[in-house]
Structures are given as C-alpha cells and as structure tokens.
Design an enzyme around this catalytic site. Structure first.
Site, mmCIF file in Angstrom:
data_model
loop_
_atom_site.group_PDB
_atom_site.id
_atom_site.type_symbol
_atom_site.label_atom_id
_atom_site.label_comp_id
_atom_site.label_asym_id
_atom_site.label_seq_id
_atom_site.Cartn_x
_atom_site.Cartn_y
_atom_site.Cartn_z
ATOM 1 N N SER A 1 0.859 -1.190 0.000
ATOM 2 C CA SER A 1 0.000 0.000 0.000
ATOM 3 C C SER A 1 0.887 1.229 0.000
ATOM 4 C CB SER A 1 -0.891 0.014 1.246
ATOM 5 O OG SER A 1 -1.561 1.254 1.378
ATOM 6 N N TYR B 1 -1.047 -0.334 10.598
ATOM 7 C CA TYR B 1 -1.212 -0.631 9.174
ATOM 8 C C TYR B 1 -0.001 -0.155 8.375
ATOM 9 C CZ TYR B 1 -3.439 -0.973 4.591
ATOM 10 O OH TYR B 1 -3.745 -1.297 3.280
#
Length: 230
Positions: free
Chosen positions: A134, A147
């Site tokens: 990501s 995350y």
C-alpha cells in the site's frame, strides 16, 4: 496456474474474476467459504477453495501441497490477504491489533510464498510472486501506525526477496494501491484522491505484472501525489 490469497475482498474478488475469466486455474484462498464457493462456481473444473489463516505456516503448506497435487506448480502467486484498522499506542488492547496486522499483512505474505519458491524455481521457467502492499507503507500516518508499519515491512521484505531471487527466473512484484472502492473504504469520510474501482485496479495490477514491472502503483498519479506530500 495462479494462487490468490484474500480472494474474497474487493480487489481480491476482482482479481479472481479476471483470472478465472482469462481461463486460468486458480486456488482461491480466504476465510469466507460462501464467497469463495460462488467464485469457484464460475469455473469449478479450474478452481479450488481453501480457508487457512494465512499467518499459519503449516496450514498454508498443506494448502500448497494439495493445490500442486491437483494443478501443478503455479506460474503466479499473489499475496493479497490483508487487514486494516486504526491503532493507538496509548491503548493496551491495541497491541493485539498491531500483532494481528503484522501477522496477516507481513508474515502472511511470507507464508504464502514459502511453499512455492523451491518448486517454482525447480521448474526453470518464469514465474511471478506478487505482494499487495500500500502507499500507506511509504510514510507513517496518524492513527494508522499498525497498518503503515505492516505495509512498510512488506515493501522491504519484497525488496529483499527480489534481490534473493534475481537470476532464478522468478520475479517479485510490489503493488502499492492507493484508494480502491471496497467495503474497507466505504466508511471513509474524507477525500480519497485517485479512487479506483476494484475491477480497474485488478486489470492494471495483472497488466503490470505481465509487463514485468517490479513496482506497480495503483493509480500511478497517487504515487506521485504521495511522494510530493512526503
């Protein structure tokens, strides 16, 4: 011949549909049996359903052994399984959130690739390992430390694996999506520049792998924006 984890999610489901539609044999790996069986029904003779926890090494090895006995050594392995969520270091309960994100988003990629690396290398033909990271792994963001850390770790792991496999015929591809329209992003109440539909993201991802691109950003302009903001 493809192994795909996280096949139930927005991007994963879109990848599964495109791969099945292209005529591939696909091992569909995720936790939602009903969704997996619905996908497998699109081409039952070419699909198999598996529901291990991707952080469980022995379970992933058992999945790999069963799939290779059925369909042979894969040409493409996509580690797409992932979880997201907020994180606050001041909250003791959130330490479990961090641990789980690292287990799924980082360890899960290694347990996905591990059973296939030697068999794919022994085939002495080209093959690809794809990790879905990501742009959140490019820099830290408030409230998303778990995350961001898991995706940053994944990016560095894939970089190391790429160096280790250089010259073997196996390529390693790092995918860094921005915002994709999925159930995870549906609740966002902020601007999501470059928002991609899952089908479009899946198509661009597979096209990038086919073109041999080691770094795939979805969409490319969100990568430029993220670097500028950095």
């Amino acid at each position: 011949n493809v192994v795909l984890t996280g096949a139930c999610g927005g991007l994963g489901q879109a990848l599964a549909c495109e791969l099945i539609g292209s005529g591939a044999q696909v091992a569909l790996v995720a936790l939602d049996v009903a969704k997996l069986e619905a996908l497998a029904a699109l081409a039952p003779e070419r699909c198999a359903v598996y529901t291990p926890d991707v952080s469980n090494g022995p379970a992933m090895q058992a999945m790999a052994a069963d799939w290779m006995a059925r369909a042979g050594v894969p040409d493409l392995v996509i580690a797409n399984a992932g979880v997201a969520g907020g994180f606050d270091t001041a909250e003791a309960d959130d330490l479990a959130v961090l641990r789980r994100m690292l287990e799924i988003n980082l360890l899960g990629a290694a347990t996905t690739f591990q059973p296939f690396v030697k068999p794919m290398r022994a085939q002495q033909r080209r093959g690809a390992l794809v990790g879905v990271a990501s742009i959140a792994g490019w820099r830290g963001m408030p409230g998303n430390g778990a995350y961001c850390a898991s995706k940053a770790g994944l990016i560095r792991y894939l970089e190391s694996l790429r160096a280790e496999l250089r010259g073997t015929g196996l390529t390693v591809h790092t995918v860094s999506p921005g915002y994709i329209r999925t159930a995870l992003t549906a609740g966002n109440r902020f601007a999501m520049p470059g928002l991609l539909e899952a089908d479009a993201a899946a198509h661009r991802l597979l096209a990038g792998v086919g073109a041999g691109r080691e770094q795939i950003v979805l969409p490319r302009r969100i990568g430029w924006l993220s670097k500028l903001l950095g």
